[in-house]
Design a protein around this motif. Structure first.
Motif, mmCIF file in Angstrom:
data_model
loop_
_atom_site.group_PDB
_atom_site.id
_atom_site.type_symbol
_atom_site.label_atom_id
_atom_site.label_comp_id
_atom_site.label_asym_id
_atom_site.label_seq_id
_atom_site.Cartn_x
_atom_site.Cartn_y
_atom_site.Cartn_z
ATOM 1 N N ILE A 114 -1.191 -3.826 8.785
ATOM 2 C CA ILE A 114 -0.285 -3.742 7.645
ATOM 3 C C ILE A 114 -0.291 -5.055 6.866
ATOM 4 C CG2 ILE A 114 2.153 -3.548 6.993
ATOM 5 C CD1 ILE A 114 2.475 -1.542 9.284
ATOM 6 N N GLY A 115 -0.264 -6.183 7.577
ATOM 7 C CA GLY A 115 -0.325 -7.477 6.919
ATOM 8 C C GLY A 115 -1.636 -7.679 6.176
ATOM 9 N N ARG A 116 -2.721 -7.256 6.791
ATOM 10 C CA ARG A 116 -4.032 -7.381 6.131
ATOM 11 C C ARG A 116 -4.068 -6.580 4.839
ATOM 12 N NH1 ARG A 116 -9.073 -5.144 5.368
ATOM 13 N NH2 ARG A 116 -8.197 -3.108 5.873
ATOM 14 N N ASN A 117 -3.542 -5.354 4.874
ATOM 15 C CA ASN A 117 -3.527 -4.518 3.679
ATOM 16 C C ASN A 117 -2.608 -5.091 2.602
ATOM 17 O OD1 ASN A 117 -5.341 -2.791 4.826
ATOM 18 N ND2 ASN A 117 -3.854 -1.234 5.394
ATOM 19 N N ALA A 118 -1.474 -5.656 3.034
ATOM 20 C CA ALA A 118 -0.564 -6.271 2.065
ATOM 21 C C ALA A 118 -1.255 -7.428 1.336
ATOM 22 C CB ALA A 118 0.697 -6.755 2.772
ATOM 23 N N ARG A 119 -2.001 -8.235 2.083
ATOM 24 C CA ARG A 119 -2.714 -9.360 1.461
ATOM 25 C C ARG A 119 -3.815 -8.860 0.528
ATOM 26 N NH1 ARG A 119 -1.753 -11.159 6.734
ATOM 27 N NH2 ARG A 119 -3.814 -10.518 7.475
ATOM 28 N N GLN A 120 -4.467 -7.751 0.901
ATOM 29 C CA GLN A 120 -5.524 -7.215 0.041
ATOM 30 C C GLN A 120 -4.945 -6.669 -1.259
ATOM 31 O OE1 GLN A 120 -8.179 -4.483 1.977
ATOM 32 N NE2 GLN A 120 -9.303 -4.009 0.111
ATOM 33 N N VAL A 121 -3.788 -5.998 -1.178
ATOM 34 C CA VAL A 121 -3.123 -5.511 -2.391
ATOM 35 C C VAL A 121 -2.782 -6.692 -3.298
ATOM 36 C CG1 VAL A 121 -1.040 -4.411 -3.298
ATOM 37 C CG2 VAL A 121 -2.191 -3.430 -1.321
ATOM 38 N N SER A 122 -2.270 -7.761 -2.698
ATOM 39 C CA SER A 122 -1.913 -8.952 -3.487
ATOM 40 C C SER A 122 -3.123 -9.510 -4.221
ATOM 41 C CB SER A 122 -1.307 -10.021 -2.568
ATOM 42 O OG SER A 122 -0.187 -9.532 -1.881
ATOM 43 N N ARG A 123 -4.262 -9.572 -3.526
ATOM 44 C CA ARG A 123 -5.476 -10.106 -4.160
ATOM 45 C C ARG A 123 -5.975 -9.190 -5.274
ATOM 46 N NH1 ARG A 123 -6.556 -11.680 1.294
ATOM 47 N NH2 ARG A 123 -7.678 -9.732 1.675
ATOM 48 N N LEU A 124 -5.915 -7.876 -5.047
ATOM 49 C CA LEU A 124 -6.367 -6.930 -6.075
ATOM 50 C C LEU A 124 -5.523 -7.053 -7.337
ATOM 51 C CD1 LEU A 124 -7.085 -3.723 -3.944
ATOM 52 C CD2 LEU A 124 -8.759 -5.078 -5.191
ATOM 53 N N LEU A 125 -4.205 -7.126 -7.167
ATOM 54 C CA LEU A 125 -3.328 -7.241 -8.326
ATOM 55 C C LEU A 125 -3.528 -8.578 -9.028
ATOM 56 C CD1 LEU A 125 -0.027 -5.685 -6.897
ATOM 57 C CD2 LEU A 125 -1.670 -4.626 -8.458
ATOM 58 N N ASP A 126 -3.753 -9.635 -8.260
ATOM 59 C CA ASP A 126 -3.983 -10.951 -8.858
ATOM 60 C C ASP A 126 -5.269 -10.949 -9.688
ATOM 61 O OD1 ASP A 126 -3.335 -13.698 -9.268
ATOM 62 O OD2 ASP A 126 -4.857 -14.240 -7.793
ATOM 63 N N ASN A 127 -6.305 -10.275 -9.188
ATOM 64 C CA ASN A 127 -7.566 -10.185 -9.944
ATOM 65 C C ASN A 127 -7.391 -9.373 -11.227
ATOM 66 O OD1 ASN A 127 -8.949 -11.668 -8.005
ATOM 67 N ND2 ASN A 127 -9.625 -9.855 -6.880
ATOM 68 N N LEU A 128 -6.557 -8.341 -11.161
ATOM 69 C CA LEU A 128 -6.346 -7.505 -12.348
ATOM 70 C C LEU A 128 -5.572 -8.236 -13.436
ATOM 71 C CD1 LEU A 128 -5.579 -4.069 -10.640
ATOM 72 C CD2 LEU A 128 -7.567 -4.620 -12.055
#
Length: 443
Positions: free
Chosen positions: A47-61
Motif C-alpha cells: 500500500i505504501g509503495r502504491n501511494a508513493r507511485q501515485v504521488s510520483r505520477l501526479l507530480d509528473n503530470l
C-alpha cells in the motif's frame, strides 16, 4: 458525450495507474483522496509503495499544467484534482458524519447536481473498491461502480486445470493400449488446450469406462499419469489430488499453482512431494516453505518473544502438516528433527523477498493474499534449478484491496496457463474429514 469518473482512494492504492484506465473521459480525484494517499506513503508495504507511485505520477503530470484546472492525458481524457464541490448540504440529512468516505461522496454528488443543471450534462460515476461506499452512493442516487481494470478474470470461474471429455469407448481402449492419444483424433485443437492440462476421458455412451490423461508439453498428445504410488506415506484420495502429485513430482515443471478450499490437501501434498524431492531423490538442496503474515488481530510486532517465537503461531499450519508427515508424538520432537536435517526451512514471506533462491523446492502457502506486484517479486527471485509451488483459496482473502479476481494467485494462474514449464490444478473435494467437508459446504 463523455463521462466524469470520481475515484475513491482505494482504487489508486490498488492500481496506481488507474488514472489512465478511463479512455477519453474526465477523471476526478477529490482533494481528500490526496490526503489519504499522503497518510499511506510512509508504509513499508504494498500500500505504501502504491501511494508513493501515485504521488510520483501526479507530480509528473504537473509538468503538463495545473492539476486543479485539468491536465490532458496521453491516453486521452482529462485528469483533475477537485478542490471545490465539497459542500455537505445535499447529503447531510442522510449521512451527517464528516468522514473521508462521505467527503468523497459529497464531491461526486455535487458534481452530479452541477452536471444535471447543464443542457448537455455528463453522467457522474463514483468508482470505488469499497462495497459500502457503493451502497451509500446508491442510497444517494449516485451511480457507483467497482474498479474492474485490475481484474485478471471477469468472473469467478478460475481456470481449473482439468476438464471432462466424452469420447468413443474404443478411444479409451486405444489410450490404455498405446499409452497415448493424438489430440486431433479425439477432436481437440492443440491451440485450444494448454500444456500439462488434464483430461478425464469418459465413455460417451454412459458406461463406467474412463481414463485420466495429461496434455504433453508440446500440446500434441494425451499421455497417462506416471504417479502411482504413495509419497511419504501420502496416498491421493481423489483424482484431483492425483493430478496435483503428478505436477509436483514432474521435474520439468518449474511453477505449479494449486487452488482449493481448506481441507483439500494442498499443503500436505506439496510438503510430501517436497520432502521426497529434497530428502530422498536429492533433486533440490533445500525445502523452503513460506506464507504471508496477514494479521487478523494484533500485528506480528506486538507479539512477545524473538522472531522464531513470533512466527510460530503464523506458521503453525505448516508445522501441523510436518508433524503428520514425520509422525511425531512428543512435544518438541518435530523441532529436533528439523534442526537435525537442516534442509527444511519454514519462513514468513517477509524474510524471503529480495533473496536469490537456487536449487530449492519452494512452497508459498496462502498466496491468494499476495498482490500482483508481490507475486512477481517472489517468482522473479527463483533461481536456477528451483521449483516453486503457489497455493491458496481465492475465496478466502484477508487483504483489504484484493478479491478472487484480482489477487496474485489468480494472476499467476491465468498468465502462466499457456507456458510449458507451468501447471495448475484446482482441488474441489475436501479430504480433511467428513465434518470439515460438511462445514465447507454448509456454513
Amino acid at each position: 458525450m463523455g463521462k466524469i469518473f470520481v475515484l475513491d482512494t482505494n482504487v489508486l492504492l490498488q492500481d496506481p495507474r488507474a488514472i489512465f484506465a478511463f479512455e477519453d473521459n474526465e477523471v476526478v480525484i477529490p482533494a481528500v483522496v490526496l490526503e489519504e494517499i499522503d497518510s499511506k506513503k510512509r508504509f513499508m508495504d504494498e500500500i505504501g509503495r502504491n501511494a508513493r507511485q501515485v504521488s510520483r505520477l501526479l507530480d509528473n503530470l504537473r509538468e503538463n499544467g495545473k492539476l486543479h484546472t485539468g491536465v490532458k492525458l496521453k491516453q486521452g481524457g482529462l485528469l483533475r484534482v477537485e478542490l471545490n464541490h465539497r459542500s455537505f448540504q445535499k447529503m447531510q440529512d442522510t449521512f451527517p458524519n464528516i468522514t473521508n468516505d462521505n467527503r468523497i461522496l459529497a464531491v461526486a454528488m455535487n458534481l452530479q447536481v452541477e452536471e444535471g443543471q447543464k443542457e448537455s450534462g455528463r453522467p457522474v460515476i463514483l468508482v470505488s473498491k469499497d462495497a459500502l461506499v457503493r451502497v451509500k452512493a446508491d442510497a444517494l442516487g449516485l451511480r457507483a461502480e467497482d474498479y474492474l481494470s485490475d481484474r485478471v478474470i471477469m468472473d469467478t470461474d478460475i481456470y481449473p486445470g482439468f476438464y471432462e471429455l466424452l469420447v468413443d469407448p474404443d478411444k479409451i481402449d486405444e489410450f490404455y493400449t498405446k499409452k497415448f492419444l493424438d489430440l486431433k483424433e479425439i477432436g481437440l485443437d492443440m491451440n485450444q488446450v494448454y500444456p500439462n492440462e488434464f483430461y478425464i476421458l469418459k465413455d460417451r455412451f454412459g458406461t463406467s469406462k474412463s481414463a485420466v490423461a495429461k496434455v504433453n508439453q508440446n500440446q500434441t498428445l494425451l499421455e497417462p499419469l506416471r504417479m502411482n504410488e504413495a509419497v511419504w506415506g501420502i496416498i491421493p484420495r481423489n483424482i484431483q489430488q492425483k493430478m496435483a502429485l503428478e505436477l509436483l513430482l514432474d521435474d520439468h515443471i518449474s511453477l505449479i499453482t494449486m487452488t482449493g478450499r481448506a481441507g483439500t490437501g494442498k499443503t500436505l501434498l506439496s510438503l510430501a512431494a517436497g520432502l521426497l524431492k529434497v530428502e530422498d531423490e536429492q533433486v533440490y538442496h533445500k525445502l523452503l516453505v513460506a506464507r504471508p503474515v496477514i494479521p487478523m488481530g494484533r500485528d506480528l510486532g506486538f507479539l512477545p518473544g524473538e522472531k522464531e517465537e513470533k512466527l510460530r503461531p503464523w506458521m503453525q499450519p505448516i508445522y501441523d502438516n510436518l508433524e503428520y508427515l514425520f509422525n511425531t508424538k512428543k512435544p518438541g520432537e518435530l523441532d529436533k528433527i528439523l534442526a537435525g536435517m537442516g534442509s527444511i526451512q519454514v519462513e514468513a514471506l517477509t524474510y524471503i523477498r529480495g533473496r536469490s533462491i537456487p536449487n530449492q523446492f519452494i512452497i508459498i502457502d496462502e498466496a491468494q493474499n499476495l498482490t500482483k506486484h508481490e507475486v512477481k517479486t517472489i517468482i522473479t527471485r527463483v533461481g536456477e534449478g528451483s521449483k516453486i509451488v503457489l497455493m491458496g483459496d481465492p475465496d478466502q482473502i484477508d487483504h483489504p484491496y484484493l478479491d478472487a479476481m484480482n489477487n496474485g494467485l489468480t494472476y499467476v494462474v491465468e498468465r502462466f496457463k499457456q507456458e510449458r514449464i507451468s501447471g495448475h490444478i484446482q482441488l474441489n473435494k475436501g479430504e480433511r474429514s467428513i465434518l470439515a467437508q460438511l462445514a465447507a459446504d454448509l456454513l
